[in-house]
Write a protein that holds these residues in place. Structure first.
Motif, short mmCIF file in Angstrom:
data_model
loop_
_atom_site.label_atom_id
_atom_site.label_comp_id
_atom_site.label_asym_id
_atom_site.label_seq_id
_atom_site.Cartn_x
_atom_site.Cartn_y
_atom_site.Cartn_z
N LEU A 277 0.82 -1.21 0.00
CA LEU A 277 0.00 0.00 0.00
C LEU A 277 0.86 1.26 0.00
CD1 LEU A 277 -2.76 -0.98 2.61
CD2 LEU A 277 -3.04 -0.81 0.13
N ALA A 278 1.89 1.27 0.84
CA ALA A 278 2.74 2.46 0.96
C ALA A 278 3.51 2.72 -0.33
CB ALA A 278 3.71 2.30 2.13
N SER A 279 4.05 1.68 -0.94
CA SER A 279 4.82 1.87 -2.17
C SER A 279 3.93 2.40 -3.29
CB SER A 279 5.51 0.57 -2.59
OG SER A 279 4.56 -0.45 -2.88
N ALA A 280 2.72 1.87 -3.41
CA ALA A 280 1.80 2.36 -4.44
C ALA A 280 1.44 3.83 -4.19
CB ALA A 280 0.53 1.50 -4.45
N PHE A 281 1.27 4.18 -2.92
CA PHE A 281 0.92 5.55 -2.56
C PHE A 281 2.06 6.50 -2.89
CE2 PHE A 281 0.03 8.96 0.58
CZ PHE A 281 -1.30 9.20 0.27
N PHE A 282 3.27 6.13 -2.48
CA PHE A 282 4.42 7.00 -2.76
C PHE A 282 4.71 7.10 -4.25
CE2 PHE A 282 5.88 5.93 1.74
CZ PHE A 282 5.55 7.18 2.24
N ARG A 283 4.54 6.03 -4.97
CA ARG A 283 4.76 6.09 -6.43
C ARG A 283 3.70 6.97 -7.10
NH1 ARG A 283 8.20 3.90 -9.24
NH2 ARG A 283 9.71 2.37 -8.50
N ARG A 284 2.51 6.96 -6.57
CA ARG A 284 1.44 7.79 -7.14
C ARG A 284 1.70 9.27 -6.95
NH1 ARG A 284 -1.39 11.09 -8.67
NH2 ARG A 284 -3.67 11.15 -8.91
N PHE A 285 2.20 9.65 -5.77
CA PHE A 285 2.29 11.07 -5.44
C PHE A 285 3.70 11.63 -5.39
CE2 PHE A 285 -1.80 9.75 -3.56
CZ PHE A 285 -2.65 10.64 -4.24
N CYS A 286 4.72 10.77 -5.37
CA CYS A 286 6.10 11.27 -5.24
C CYS A 286 6.97 10.99 -6.45
CB CYS A 286 6.76 10.66 -4.01
SG CYS A 286 5.91 11.01 -2.46
N ALA A 287 6.49 10.20 -7.41
CA ALA A 287 7.34 9.85 -8.55
C ALA A 287 7.50 11.05 -9.47
CB ALA A 287 6.72 8.68 -9.29
#
Length: 287
Positions: A277-287
């Protein structure tokens, strides 16, 4: 994608104590011998990669080597996220006296970690915090610009409290001598810790709910309905506070960690679920 981990040290928030950290970051096997993949002491200054960069703050009296912290950080690196996990003042491998620390020093240490990670890995876009480290992450996210930091783009909190006063009240109830005599011992996680009245006073002086209501980035709350250390209603309160924000950038999501314990020690599958969940979230908003 392979992972590379290495130890680092950097100056903490007090300007004198060295904090210990570990960086877990992705490493493309095809670039394993490139300069950017050499140990930190052998890398050219300013060499960075284009990964989402996250700073991970641990729970109260914990450290960067807590089993769940290690596994989550490594799992994020395996998923293409660069992570700095570090020890707050007086904990783990960091210098300083824990009994002299408080929420203010936690915030200063986290700010120092963000600055170090930015120099080492590139701009920090995300913060991940467990329990009291989650409270620190939420607080920093609301004030990053005023502290001279680049605005935080996403926060993931894991079993975070909605205020800091509850911990002051809990510690005081565990040993009334802290308030009466100025200091006292408490046992947490099977270890004895010296707690000073000044620490509790600092906890009570912070208005964390106000800071949470001023967050202007997406937040993902991960919390167990059966958490006996930080009750689930803290997550509901954080969600309500963020929903009350007038910022167009603020949003909040809540994922229930069904049957998980506070330290995620009971079921290894909980670690992978959190990391996913965290990796998907960070990739969505921080990539």
């Amino acid at each position: 994608m392979t992972r590379k981990s290495y130890r680092v040290k950097f100056l903490g928030g007090d300007g004198s104590s060295m904090l210990a950290g570990i960086i877990d970051r992705p490493e493309n096997s095809s670039a394993a011998n490139s300069p950017a993949n050499l140990p930190v002491d052998h890398r050219p200054s300013g060499e960075v990669e284009n990964w989402p960069v996250v700073v991970f703050s641990h729970c109260f009296t914990c450290n960067k080597d807590l089993k769940s912290t290690v596994r989550i950080a490594r799992a994020l690196a395996d998923r293409g996220i660069a992570v700095l996990r570090f020890d707050m003042t007086g904990l783990g491998g960091s210098q300083g006296d824990f009994s002299q620390s408080n929420f203010s020093t936690n915030l200063a240490d986290l700010s120092a970690a963000i600055r170090f990670a930015t120099d080492e890995l590139g701009p920090v876009g995300g913060l991940l915090g467990h329990s009291f480290g989650g409270a620190a992450s939420l607080a920093i996210a609301s004030q990053a610009s005023s502290d001279g930091l680049q605005p935080i783009r996403a926060v993931v909190s894991l079993a975070a409290p909605s205020d800091t006063t509850h911990l002051a009240d809990l510690l005081s109830s565990m040993n009334p001598a802290i308030q009466r005599e100025g200091f006292g011992k408490v046992t947490i996680g099977g270890l004895e810790w010296t707690i000073r009245r000044e620490m509790l006073d600092d906890f009570r002086n912070h208005d964390l709910p106000k800071r949470i209501s001023e967050i202007n980035c997406p937040v993902l709350l991960l919390h167990s309905p059966v958490d006996k250390t930080v009750r689930f209603d803290h997550a509901l309160r954080i969600m309500s506070l963020i929903n009350s924000s007038s910022s167009l950038e603020a949003s909040v999501s809540l994922a229930s960690l069904s049957e998980a314990d506070h330290l995620l020690a009971g079921n290894p599958a909980d670690i992978q679920y959190v990391a996913s969940l965290a990796s998907a979230f960070f990739r969505r908003f921080c990539a």
